[in-house]
Scaffold this active site. Sequence first.
Site, PDB file in Angstrom:
ATOM      1  N   CYS A 188       0.778  -1.059   0.104  1.00 16.04           N
ATOM      2  CA  CYS A 188      -0.247  -0.013   0.076  1.00 16.04           C
ATOM      3  C   CYS A 188       0.677   1.073   0.002  1.00 16.04           C
ATOM      4  O   CYS A 188       0.315   2.344  -0.173  1.00 16.04           O
ATOM      5  CB  CYS A 188      -1.015  -0.063   1.184  1.00 16.04           C
ATOM      6  SG  CYS A 188      -2.335  -1.133   0.908  1.00 16.04           S
ATOM      7  N   HIS A 267      11.918   0.944   5.916  1.00 17.26           N
ATOM      8  CA  HIS A 267      11.549  -0.280   5.538  1.00 17.26           C
ATOM      9  C   HIS A 267      11.993  -1.232   7.057  1.00 17.26           C
ATOM     10  O   HIS A 267      13.070  -1.227   7.240  1.00 17.26           O
ATOM     11  CB  HIS A 267      12.168  -1.131   4.556  1.00 17.26           C
ATOM     12  CG  HIS A 267      11.536  -2.255   3.780  1.00 17.26           C
ATOM     13  ND1 HIS A 267      11.257  -3.185   4.677  1.00 17.26           N
ATOM     14  CD2 HIS A 267      11.205  -2.279   2.619  1.00 17.26           C
ATOM     15  CE1 HIS A 267      10.697  -4.220   3.576  1.00 17.26           C
ATOM     16  NE2 HIS A 267      10.633  -3.601   2.426  1.00 17.26           N
ATOM     17  N   HIS A 348      -1.170  20.441   6.270  1.00 16.23           N
ATOM     18  CA  HIS A 348      -2.329  19.420   5.963  1.00 16.23           C
ATOM     19  C   HIS A 348      -1.780  18.086   6.178  1.00 16.23           C
ATOM     20  O   HIS A 348      -0.582  17.852   5.883  1.00 16.23           O
ATOM     21  CB  HIS A 348      -2.663  19.752   4.522  1.00 16.23           C
ATOM     22  CG  HIS A 348      -3.173  21.166   4.295  1.00 16.23           C
ATOM     23  ND1 HIS A 348      -4.353  21.692   4.624  1.00 16.23           N
ATOM     24  CD2 HIS A 348      -2.557  22.173   3.596  1.00 16.23           C
ATOM     25  CE1 HIS A 348      -4.421  22.934   4.116  1.00 16.23           C
ATOM     26  NE2 HIS A 348      -3.450  23.207   3.614  1.00 16.23           N
ATOM     27  N   HIS A 352      -2.518   7.309   5.130  1.00 16.26           N
ATOM     28  CA  HIS A 352      -3.170   6.257   4.281  1.00 16.26           C
ATOM     29  C   HIS A 352      -4.376   5.687   4.944  1.00 16.26           C
ATOM     30  O   HIS A 352      -4.227   5.195   6.151  1.00 16.26           O
ATOM     31  CB  HIS A 352      -2.208   5.085   4.442  1.00 16.26           C
ATOM     32  CG  HIS A 352      -2.615   3.880   3.649  1.00 16.26           C
ATOM     33  ND1 HIS A 352      -3.204   3.804   2.725  1.00 16.26           N
ATOM     34  CD2 HIS A 352      -2.422   2.450   4.297  1.00 16.26           C
ATOM     35  CE1 HIS A 352      -3.574   2.558   2.358  1.00 16.26           C
ATOM     36  NE2 HIS A 352      -3.295   1.709   3.483  1.00 16.26           N
ATOM     37  N   ASN A 385     -10.822   1.662   1.195  1.00 20.54           N
ATOM     38  CA  ASN A 385      -9.233   1.426   0.987  1.00 20.54           C
ATOM     39  C   ASN A 385      -8.809   1.314  -0.477  1.00 20.54           C
ATOM     40  O   ASN A 385      -9.173   0.351  -1.039  1.00 20.54           O
ATOM     41  CB  ASN A 385      -8.937   0.213   1.825  1.00 20.54           C
ATOM     42  CG  ASN A 385      -7.542   0.056   1.625  1.00 20.54           C
ATOM     43  OD1 ASN A 385      -6.513   0.457   1.040  1.00 20.54           O
ATOM     44  ND2 ASN A 385      -7.085  -1.256   2.468  1.00 20.54           N
TER      45      ASN A 385
HETATM   46  C1  NAG Z   1      -5.933  -2.167   2.291  1.00 25.22           C
HETATM   47  O1  NAG Z   1      -6.128  -2.604   1.114  1.00 25.22           O
HETATM   48  C2  NAG Z   1      -4.990  -3.406   0.716  1.00 25.22           C
HETATM   49  C3  NAG Z   1      -5.152  -4.121  -0.781  1.00 25.22           C
HETATM   50  O2  NAG Z   1      -5.699  -5.270  -0.597  1.00 25.22           O
HETATM   51  C4  NAG Z   1      -4.701  -4.442   1.661  1.00 25.22           C
HETATM   52  O3  NAG Z   1      -3.141  -5.038   1.479  1.00 25.22           O
HETATM   53  C5  NAG Z   1      -4.463  -3.697   2.938  1.00 25.22           C
HETATM   54  O4  NAG Z   1      -4.313  -4.767   4.192  1.00 25.22           O
HETATM   55  C6  NAG Z   1      -5.691  -3.080   3.298  1.00 25.22           C
HETATM   56  N1  NAG Z   1      -5.578  -2.424   4.489  1.00 25.22           N
HETATM   57  C7  NAG Z   1      -6.382  -2.687   5.658  1.00 25.22           C
HETATM   58  C8  NAG Z   1      -6.109  -1.789   6.818  1.00 25.22           C
HETATM   59  O5  NAG Z   1      -7.082  -3.677   5.443  1.00 25.22           O
END
Ligand code: NAG
Length: 457
Positions: A188, A267, A348, A352, A385
């Site tokens: 992500c 990382h 601002h 994520h 998301n």
């Molecule tokens: C958001 O979507 C991505 C893509 O599938 C996934 O890898 C990630 O775990 C998701 N985030 C959450 C907090 O679920």
Amino acid sequence: MVVDPSSPLTQLTQLIQTSIPSTHHLHLLAAATTTLILVATLFFTYRPIKHVYLIDYSCYRPPDSLRAPLSTYIEHISISGAFDGPSIEFQKKLVERSGIGNTTCFPDGLHQLPDDNSSKSALLEVETIMCTTLKDLLTKHQIDPTTINILITNCGVVCSTPSIAAMIINRFGLKSDVRSFHLAGMGCSASLRAISLARDLLRVNKNSLAVVLSMEAVTSNCYHGKEKSMLVSNCLFRMGGVATLLSNRKQDKSIARYMLQHLVCTHTGSKDTSYSCIVQEVDNEGLVGVRISKDIAQVAGDAVRTNIRSLGPLVLPYMQLMRYRWSVIRSKFWGTIYVPTFRMAFDHFCIHAGGKAVIDAVGHVLGLVDEDLEASKMTLYRFGNTSVSTIWYSLCYMEAKGRVKKGDSVWQISLGSGFKCNSAVWKCMSDLGPRVDNAWSDRIHLYPVEVPKVVDN
Ligand SMILES: *[C@@H]1O[C@H](CO)[C@@H](O)[C@H](O)[C@H]1NC(C)=O
Ligand SMILES: *[C@@H]1O[C@H](CO)[C@@H](O)[C@H](O)[C@H]1NC(C)=O
Ligand SMILES: *[C@@H]1O[C@H](CO)[C@@H](O)[C@H](O)[C@H]1NC(C)=O
């Protein structure tokens, strides 16, 4: 007359002689001047390119026909035949509490019964999103595709041959010496990773235009099994993507919206718990899905702290920085670290929007208030998301609201598997008032909304 070598007269004569340049000295002087001029010329010709401008970006707005209100989602998973009773119940509960609203979208394939999760359908999703956003951007700025020098595409789960970057080269007719890359499996936070690659390339290639296309394909990411830790991402993950246009050309300075000030990528994957926190794997029944571990909050918190340790010194006022450094030393004995008020360093915030818990946790670590989290929460509510692109939808939100002013600084912070935490700081370079042409502008007047709370009965 015998002159005593140590007499004041001799010393004076010697001093005068050495300070008047002889022919030899004159040559040296000329050589030095020439070298200086040469070095200066070389420096100005080959000096490292410092500024990277973000001319503009475009987030994908799916057509209303692809909307999947929560009731539709629940109905779909109930009749699709892919899930058993407890899995349906679990997803229903989760989606109602997720902070996701009724306007998020699924790609066409996932509206079919049964789901069309074929690779053809996934590629169609990628092509639709990338080509639409890039075309929008090029048209808006009247840019000829053949002037693009660098192309970077990223999509975590779809990795085709020829690559997605090649597909873009083909569809847009890019020139044959374009530098192209496709980044897969980067999770992500890949968008800022791709931007950092673009920045590095722009630093060594003068007078260049770079395009970065970032998205995640939902079609091939839908898990059809029973494991709860793998069902979570089904509930949150929705369709979206972004195209960004970067440049180091002088003529773009006056039209660019932002200038990149800092980009810090961290990382924490050398730790096993971080590395295995979000993984795509096969469950006991042989079904593929993305497993999210229970440690995610802790791992994400660690990654954010590691990232701000590097970012802090670049952005914090001096006093705050001293206080922070002192607390790091103290923490060796007492364990608590003073978290600097990043609110003061930025105007601002784009966090994520992976889920409500993610936004709240990051906001808490950074000491932000509700107002700072509004854009991210509304992004989650309206678009879901969308993985790599959530930080861009949040920026769109603030621009549509007309909140971003010339000189403001914007902090984008993204988290993703690996485990990675990347942040970018942008400085706004133009005052354009509320934006009317982005992914949010059609319905911005309806937001912010109160996200309904679900009470257990
Ligand atoms: C958001 O979507 C991505 C893509 O599938 C996934 O890898 C990630 O775990 C998701 N985030 C959450 C907090 O679920
Ligand atoms: C979605 O729509 C339904 C029906 O209109 C409503 O009851 C529900 O509260 C909405 N959910 C959210 C999160 O807005
Ligand atoms: C597509 O979904 C089916 C179940 O409906 C599953 O067996 C198959 O593994 C999925 N394919 C991909 C590529 O995810």
